[in-house]
Design a protein around this motif. Structure first.
Motif, PDB file in Angstrom:
ATOM      1  N   SER A  48      -3.599  -9.388 -19.090  1.00 18.88           N
ATOM      2  CA  SER A  48      -3.452  -9.773 -17.842  1.00 18.88           C
ATOM      3  C   SER A  48      -2.245  -9.844 -17.303  1.00 18.88           C
ATOM      4  CB  SER A  48      -3.899 -11.296 -17.842  1.00 18.88           C
ATOM      5  OG  SER A  48      -5.231 -11.313 -18.410  1.00 18.88           O
ATOM      6  N   THR A  49      -0.923 -10.119 -17.946  1.00 19.00           N
ATOM      7  CA  THR A  49       0.170 -10.130 -17.439  1.00 19.00           C
ATOM      8  C   THR A  49       0.724  -8.533 -16.877  1.00 19.00           C
ATOM      9  OG1 THR A  49       0.976 -12.082 -18.565  1.00 19.00           O
ATOM     10  CG2 THR A  49       2.765 -10.626 -17.822  1.00 19.00           C
ATOM     11  N   THR A  50       0.169  -7.707 -18.010  1.00 17.94           N
ATOM     12  CA  THR A  50       0.441  -6.182 -17.505  1.00 17.94           C
ATOM     13  C   THR A  50       0.055  -5.744 -16.391  1.00 17.94           C
ATOM     14  OG1 THR A  50       1.023  -6.055 -19.856  1.00 17.94           O
ATOM     15  CG2 THR A  50       0.635  -3.854 -18.782  1.00 17.94           C
ATOM     16  N   VAL A  51      -1.354  -6.154 -16.414  1.00 18.64           N
ATOM     17  CA  VAL A  51      -2.103  -5.639 -15.264  1.00 18.64           C
ATOM     18  C   VAL A  51      -1.432  -6.192 -13.884  1.00 18.64           C
ATOM     19  CG1 VAL A  51      -4.277  -5.980 -13.824  1.00 18.64           C
ATOM     20  CG2 VAL A  51      -4.188  -5.255 -16.148  1.00 18.64           C
ATOM     21  N   LEU A  52      -0.900  -7.476 -13.846  1.00 16.72           N
ATOM     22  CA  LEU A  52      -0.350  -7.997 -12.587  1.00 16.72           C
ATOM     23  C   LEU A  52       1.001  -7.362 -12.263  1.00 16.72           C
ATOM     24  CD1 LEU A  52      -1.380 -11.757 -13.112  1.00 16.72           C
ATOM     25  CD2 LEU A  52      -2.093 -10.120 -11.307  1.00 16.72           C
ATOM     26  N   LEU A  53       1.658  -7.218 -13.693  1.00 14.82           N
ATOM     27  CA  LEU A  53       3.107  -6.501 -13.377  1.00 14.82           C
ATOM     28  C   LEU A  53       2.590  -5.068 -12.743  1.00 14.82           C
ATOM     29  CD1 LEU A  53       5.082  -7.451 -16.546  1.00 14.82           C
ATOM     30  CD2 LEU A  53       5.459  -8.227 -14.174  1.00 14.82           C
ATOM     31  N   VAL A  54       2.016  -4.245 -13.206  1.00 14.58           N
ATOM     32  CA  VAL A  54       1.626  -3.042 -12.669  1.00 14.58           C
ATOM     33  C   VAL A  54       1.141  -2.975 -11.458  1.00 14.58           C
ATOM     34  CG1 VAL A  54      -0.060  -1.052 -12.714  1.00 14.58           C
ATOM     35  CG2 VAL A  54       0.981  -2.033 -14.989  1.00 14.58           C
ATOM     36  N   SER A  55       0.368  -4.014 -11.029  1.00 16.36           N
ATOM     37  CA  SER A  55      -0.129  -4.217  -9.451  1.00 16.36           C
ATOM     38  C   SER A  55       0.842  -4.396  -8.632  1.00 16.36           C
ATOM     39  CB  SER A  55      -1.210  -5.218  -9.403  1.00 16.36           C
ATOM     40  OG  SER A  55      -1.581  -5.556  -8.162  1.00 16.36           O
ATOM     41  N   LEU A  56       1.739  -5.590  -8.868  1.00 18.21           N
ATOM     42  CA  LEU A  56       2.904  -5.894  -8.333  1.00 18.21           C
ATOM     43  C   LEU A  56       3.992  -4.708  -8.011  1.00 18.21           C
ATOM     44  CD1 LEU A  56       4.498  -8.069  -6.858  1.00 18.21           C
ATOM     45  CD2 LEU A  56       5.682  -8.469  -8.999  1.00 18.21           C
ATOM     46  N   ALA A  57       4.137  -4.010  -8.942  1.00 14.20           N
ATOM     47  CA  ALA A  57       4.848  -2.739  -8.935  1.00 14.20           C
ATOM     48  C   ALA A  57       4.334  -1.757  -7.714  1.00 14.20           C
ATOM     49  CB  ALA A  57       5.086  -1.915 -10.185  1.00 14.20           C
ATOM     50  N   PHE A  58       3.255  -1.345  -7.804  1.00 16.38           N
ATOM     51  CA  PHE A  58       2.576  -0.499  -6.716  1.00 16.38           C
ATOM     52  C   PHE A  58       2.703  -1.113  -5.519  1.00 16.38           C
ATOM     53  CE2 PHE A  58       0.375   1.388 -10.513  1.00 16.38           C
ATOM     54  CZ  PHE A  58       0.896   2.801 -10.408  1.00 16.38           C
ATOM     55  N   LEU A  59       2.313  -2.434  -5.400  1.00 15.69           N
ATOM     56  CA  LEU A  59       2.246  -3.237  -4.204  1.00 15.69           C
ATOM     57  C   LEU A  59       3.734  -3.033  -3.344  1.00 15.69           C
ATOM     58  CD1 LEU A  59       0.917  -5.073  -1.840  1.00 15.69           C
ATOM     59  CD2 LEU A  59       1.513  -6.725  -3.212  1.00 15.69           C
ATOM     60  N   VAL A  60       4.820  -3.271  -4.103  1.00 17.24           N
ATOM     61  CA  VAL A  60       6.336  -3.054  -3.814  1.00 17.24           C
ATOM     62  C   VAL A  60       6.472  -1.588  -3.178  1.00 17.24           C
ATOM     63  CG1 VAL A  60       8.446  -3.062  -4.524  1.00 17.24           C
ATOM     64  CG2 VAL A  60       6.804  -5.093  -4.920  1.00 17.24           C
ATOM     65  N   MET A  61       6.121  -0.638  -3.891  1.00 20.17           N
ATOM     66  CA  MET A  61       6.202   0.623  -3.482  1.00 20.17           C
ATOM     67  C   MET A  61       5.512   1.059  -2.079  1.00 20.17           C
ATOM     68  SD  MET A  61       6.374   2.724  -7.060  1.00 20.17           S
ATOM     69  CE  MET A  61       5.032   2.605  -7.833  1.00 20.17           C
ATOM     70  N   GLN A  62       4.422   0.621  -2.253  1.00 16.63           N
ATOM     71  CA  GLN A  62       3.390   0.907  -0.893  1.00 16.63           C
ATOM     72  C   GLN A  62       3.960   0.185   0.189  1.00 16.63           C
ATOM     73  OE1 GLN A  62      -0.112  -0.361  -2.152  1.00 16.63           O
ATOM     74  NE2 GLN A  62      -0.871   1.447  -3.336  1.00 16.63           N
ATOM     75  N   LEU A  63       4.670  -1.077   0.234  1.00 15.19           N
ATOM     76  CA  LEU A  63       5.253  -1.845   1.182  1.00 15.19           C
ATOM     77  C   LEU A  63       6.495  -1.142   1.503  1.00 15.19           C
ATOM     78  CD1 LEU A  63       4.728  -5.677   0.187  1.00 15.19           C
ATOM     79  CD2 LEU A  63       3.713  -4.292   1.968  1.00 15.19           C
ATOM     80  N   LEU A  64       7.383  -0.689   0.515  1.00 20.86           N
ATOM     81  CA  LEU A  64       8.696  -0.126   0.920  1.00 20.86           C
ATOM     82  C   LEU A  64       8.511   1.124   1.793  1.00 20.86           C
ATOM     83  CD1 LEU A  64      10.577  -0.395  -2.285  1.00 20.86           C
ATOM     84  CD2 LEU A  64      11.292  -1.400  -0.129  1.00 20.86           C
ATOM     85  N   GLU A  65       7.235   1.787   1.409  1.00 18.36           N
ATOM     86  CA  GLU A  65       7.120   3.086   2.160  1.00 18.36           C
ATOM     87  C   GLU A  65       6.749   2.895   3.649  1.00 18.36           C
ATOM     88  OE1 GLU A  65       5.116   6.950   0.570  1.00 18.36           O
ATOM     89  OE2 GLU A  65       3.503   5.477   1.028  1.00 18.36           O
ATOM     90  N   LYS A  66       5.717   1.968   3.768  1.00 22.71           N
ATOM     91  CA  LYS A  66       5.432   1.499   5.128  1.00 22.71           C
ATOM     92  C   LYS A  66       6.557   0.902   6.139  1.00 22.71           C
ATOM     93  CE  LYS A  66       0.568   0.529   3.898  1.00 22.71           C
ATOM     94  NZ  LYS A  66      -0.034   1.761   4.973  1.00 22.71           N
ATOM     95  N   LEU A  67       7.301   0.110   5.366  1.00 22.31           N
ATOM     96  CA  LEU A  67       8.600  -0.839   6.030  1.00 22.31           C
ATOM     97  C   LEU A  67       9.574   0.522   6.446  1.00 22.31           C
ATOM     98  CD1 LEU A  67       9.167  -3.905   4.041  1.00 22.31           C
ATOM     99  CD2 LEU A  67       7.969  -3.594   6.298  1.00 22.31           C
ATOM    100  N   THR A  68       9.733   1.353   5.675  1.00 21.59           N
ATOM    101  CA  THR A  68      10.751   2.395   5.885  1.00 21.59           C
ATOM    102  C   THR A  68      10.251   3.683   6.804  1.00 21.59           C
ATOM    103  OG1 THR A  68      10.223   3.617   3.812  1.00 21.59           O
ATOM    104  CG2 THR A  68      12.103   1.852   3.948  1.00 21.59           C
ATOM    105  N   GLN A  69       8.921   3.636   7.291  1.00 24.45           N
ATOM    106  CA  GLN A  69       8.731   4.898   8.050  1.00 24.45           C
ATOM    107  C   GLN A  69       9.033   4.602   9.517  1.00 24.45           C
ATOM    108  OE1 GLN A  69       4.254   4.681   7.715  1.00 24.45           O
ATOM    109  NE2 GLN A  69       4.401   5.927   5.706  1.00 24.45           N
TER     110      GLN A  69
END
Length: 215
Positions: free
Chosen positions: A143-164
């Motif tokens: 459960s913790t691993t799934v949430l950490l992976v999900s958070l990592a992908f979310l951060v990367m997607q947000l950074l991509e959108k914010l820096t466009q």
């Protein structure tokens, strides 16, 4: 200043508590597994029960908690709730995935979690932890691993959108996520994260960063 805010919070919580009507505590039914939480507190004077129906929203859009004393309805409060009981209070807080707190807090500040009903999701999860501790730990790690992976992908997607946007890109450059997930995998990851947070809620585990962003 902290003391003032704490007193204000206590007064707001007290105003949310309304008297009960004395009806008996309904038994926990198997079909309520994902929509109801039921916890007990054994004190010397009586047995207290906290009943939360997650899928019941009142006219003002709030979820409520009901307090029963020796099987009779004693009080109701919208969440978060703080029910006064002998020697302290019962604090109840909810997240998007279930309960994140259901604790007895004494006047001296010590606290303990209430006992979940054996047939509730929280009770079954506690039973699994007691009977199969190794399996329980494995599920917790997943459960913790799934949430950490999900958070990592979310951060990367947000950074991509914010820096466009051009002004930001001109200042700091554009971040390009090294992983481009297909839509179906994004959906699957979101579902897995929701399930992981639900499992953690059954153990009354909550982290604002992990579980708060899972939805």
């Amino acid at each position: 200043m902290t003391v003032v805010f704490e007193e204000m919070r206590k007064r707001r919580a007290a105003r949310r508590v309304k008297p009960g009507d004395g009806h008996p505590l309904p038994r926990f039914r198997w079909w309520q597994l994902f929509g109801r939480s039921l916890f007990y507190l054994d004190l010397t004077d009586a047995v207290y029960a906290v009943d939360v129906r997650h899928n019941r929203i009142d006219a003002e859009g709030y979820t409520n908690a009901d307090l029963y004393v020796d099987g009779r309805h004693h009080a109701r409060s919208r969440l978060p709730a703080a029910f006064p009981v002998p020697g302290g209070k019962i604090e109840v807080k909810v997240s998007a995935f279930g309960l994140k707190r259901c604790h007895y807090v004494t006047a001296g500040g010590t606290e303990r979690r209430l006992r979940p009903d054996r047939f509730s999701a929280e009770g079954r999860r506690e039973h699994l932890d007691r009977v199969h501790p190794a399996l329980s730990r494995g599920i917790s790690v997943v459960s913790t691993t799934v949430l950490l992976v999900s958070l990592a992908f979310l951060v990367m997607q947000l950074l991509e959108k914010l820096t466009q946007p051009a002004p930001i890109a001109a200042q700091i450059g554009t971040f390009v996520s090294p992983v481009d997930l297909p839509v179906w995998l994004n959906i699957a990851l979101g579902v897995a994260a929701a399930l992981a947070s639900t499992e953690r809620a059954w153990r009354l585990r909550f982290n604002w960063l992990l579980d708060g962003g899972a939805g």
